[in-house]
Design an enzyme around this catalytic site. Structure first.
Site, PDB file in Angstrom:
ATOM      1  N   ASP A  12       2.000  -9.216  16.077  1.00 34.90           N
ATOM      2  CA  ASP A  12       3.412  -9.070  15.752  1.00 34.90           C
ATOM      3  C   ASP A  12       4.282  -9.620  16.885  1.00 34.90           C
ATOM      4  OD1 ASP A  12       2.621  -7.766  13.482  1.00 34.90           O
ATOM      5  OD2 ASP A  12       3.076  -5.756  14.217  1.00 34.90           O
ATOM      6  N   GLY A  48      -0.809  -6.222  11.877  1.00 35.26           N
ATOM      7  CA  GLY A  48      -1.562  -6.466  10.653  1.00 35.26           C
ATOM      8  C   GLY A  48      -1.767  -5.147   9.939  1.00 35.26           C
ATOM      9  N   ASN A 195       6.308   1.452  -1.589  1.00 33.08           N
ATOM     10  CA  ASN A 195       7.606   2.032  -1.266  1.00 33.08           C
ATOM     11  C   ASN A 195       8.476   1.952  -2.518  1.00 33.08           C
ATOM     12  OD1 ASN A 195       8.738  -0.583  -1.391  1.00 33.08           O
ATOM     13  ND2 ASN A 195       8.579  -0.884   0.820  1.00 33.08           N
ATOM     14  N   ASP A 257       2.341   1.948   7.397  1.00 32.13           N
ATOM     15  CA  ASP A 257       0.906   1.913   7.706  1.00 32.13           C
ATOM     16  C   ASP A 257       0.459   3.230   8.331  1.00 32.13           C
ATOM     17  OD1 ASP A 257       1.092  -0.724   6.868  1.00 32.13           O
ATOM     18  OD2 ASP A 257       1.277  -1.515   8.895  1.00 32.13           O
TER      19      ASP A 257
END
Length: 334
Positions: A12, A48, A195, A257
């Site tokens: 990231d 990830g 979501n 996550d």
């Protein structure tokens, strides 16, 4: 309970824009946008979806099997994951491509604009689940998280063929999957994670009603951002759990996550639906306080403080009995 997590493994690159994206968008000019944001800070973090979830599960003592494809630059990241309780025996190393990159800018309202370079992730379709589930290594559940679409479809199909229960988490990949693909990923899942936006998109892609989805999955869990999470089953069971209150929002990357990791760890340890949803919210609260998706504390003290603040001492005590004594202390993510 042994959980395998199939999905993306990435680095990231996180930046912060001190203004609002919406202030830069000019009505009537959105058909030819050309914007550049001068950002503050740059954090390079491990991420990830699959790696984030596996990291959370490892910190809660589950020893998950990570399944995904990476580049030859993965070495230091692999060491980090192993140090935090993750089995990397299901990771394929590409000889041609770099590990995937997630590049994200967050504005002052926590809105995000992101790009994702797939890189080695495209080779995840070459991973054969059947070769990873020999004697003594067969998982009790496979979570199929966002990944190369062909890998997601293959691993879901193989779960059915091998008789392994699976959880469906198509999330970010819903936008590029068509109706038959989404239906193939969802149908028969023990757990379905989305979501609110993804829930609506899933209904649009599949052409199913909400009740038709619930008829095809065990439990559908929908995260609601600052409002917590909702879980529903086809038998009419419905659970709504509020988020942990008064948590400072530092960086929302990886919050979903962490919720999945907390939820699945709780169910693996025999906790009921409401308690599992609460532990998911408690772990998510730790991520949102920090920059990066693997920089948070998962100590029993921090989790129990979150649980007590949100749900009371009795609810916290119920979950405390299922938390391992060696729950991991956080790292700096670097």
């Amino acid at each position: 309970m042994r959980i395998a997590v199939s999905g993306s493994i990435a680095t990231d690159h996180l930046t912060v824009f001190p203004g609002r994206f919406t202030d830069q968008l000019i009505p009537g000019q959105l058909d030819h946008v050309s914007l550049s944001f001068l950002v503050d800070d740059l954090e390079v973090r491990r991420g990830g979806v699959a790696a984030n979830i596996a990291f959370g599960l490892g910190g809660l003592g589950l020893g998950p099997l990570l399944i995904g494809a990476v580049g030859t630059d993965f070495g230091p990241y692999e060491v980090w994951l192993k140090e935090h309780g993750v089995d990397t025996g299901g990771v394929l190393v590409s000889g041609e491509r770099q590990t995937a990159r997630f590049m994200c800018t967050t504005d002052q309202d926590a809105n995000q604009i992101a790009s994702f370079y797939a890189g080695a992730m495209t080779e995840a379709r070459d991973i054969d689940l059947a070769a990873l589930v020999g004697d003594g290594t067969r998982p009790d559940l496979v979570l199929v998280a966002p990944n190369d679409p062909e890998a997601m479809l293959r691993h879901t199909r193989q779960c059915r063929e091998l008789g392994i229960p699976f959880a469906a988490d198509p999330s970010q990949q819903l936008a590029r999957l068509d109706g038959p693909q989404v239906r193939a990923l969802v149908d028969g899942a023990r757990w379905l994670f989305t979501n609110e936006y993804e829930a609506a998109l899933l209904l649009e892609r599949t052409g199913w009603t909400r009740d038709e989805v619930l008829d095809r999955v065990g439990t559908w869990i929908t995260t609601l951002g600052g409002e917590g999470a909702h879980a529903a089953r086809g038998d009419g069971t419905s659970v709504r759990v509020p988020a942990v209150p008064d948590v400072p929002v530092t960086d929302p990357t990886g919050v979903g996550d962490a919720f999945r990791a907390g939820f699945l760890a709780a169910t693996a340890r025999g906790l009921a639906l409401t308690a599992a949803t609460r532990l998911g919210c408690a772990l998510a609260a730790e991520v949102i306080r920090t920059v990066g998706s693997q920089s948070y504390d998962a100590t029993p003290e921090r989790l129990l403080a979150n649980l007590t603040a949100a749900y009371g001492t009795e609810a916290a005590a119920e979950i405390a009995t299922r938390l391992p004594a060696g729950t991991r202390e956080g790292g700096d993510g670097s």
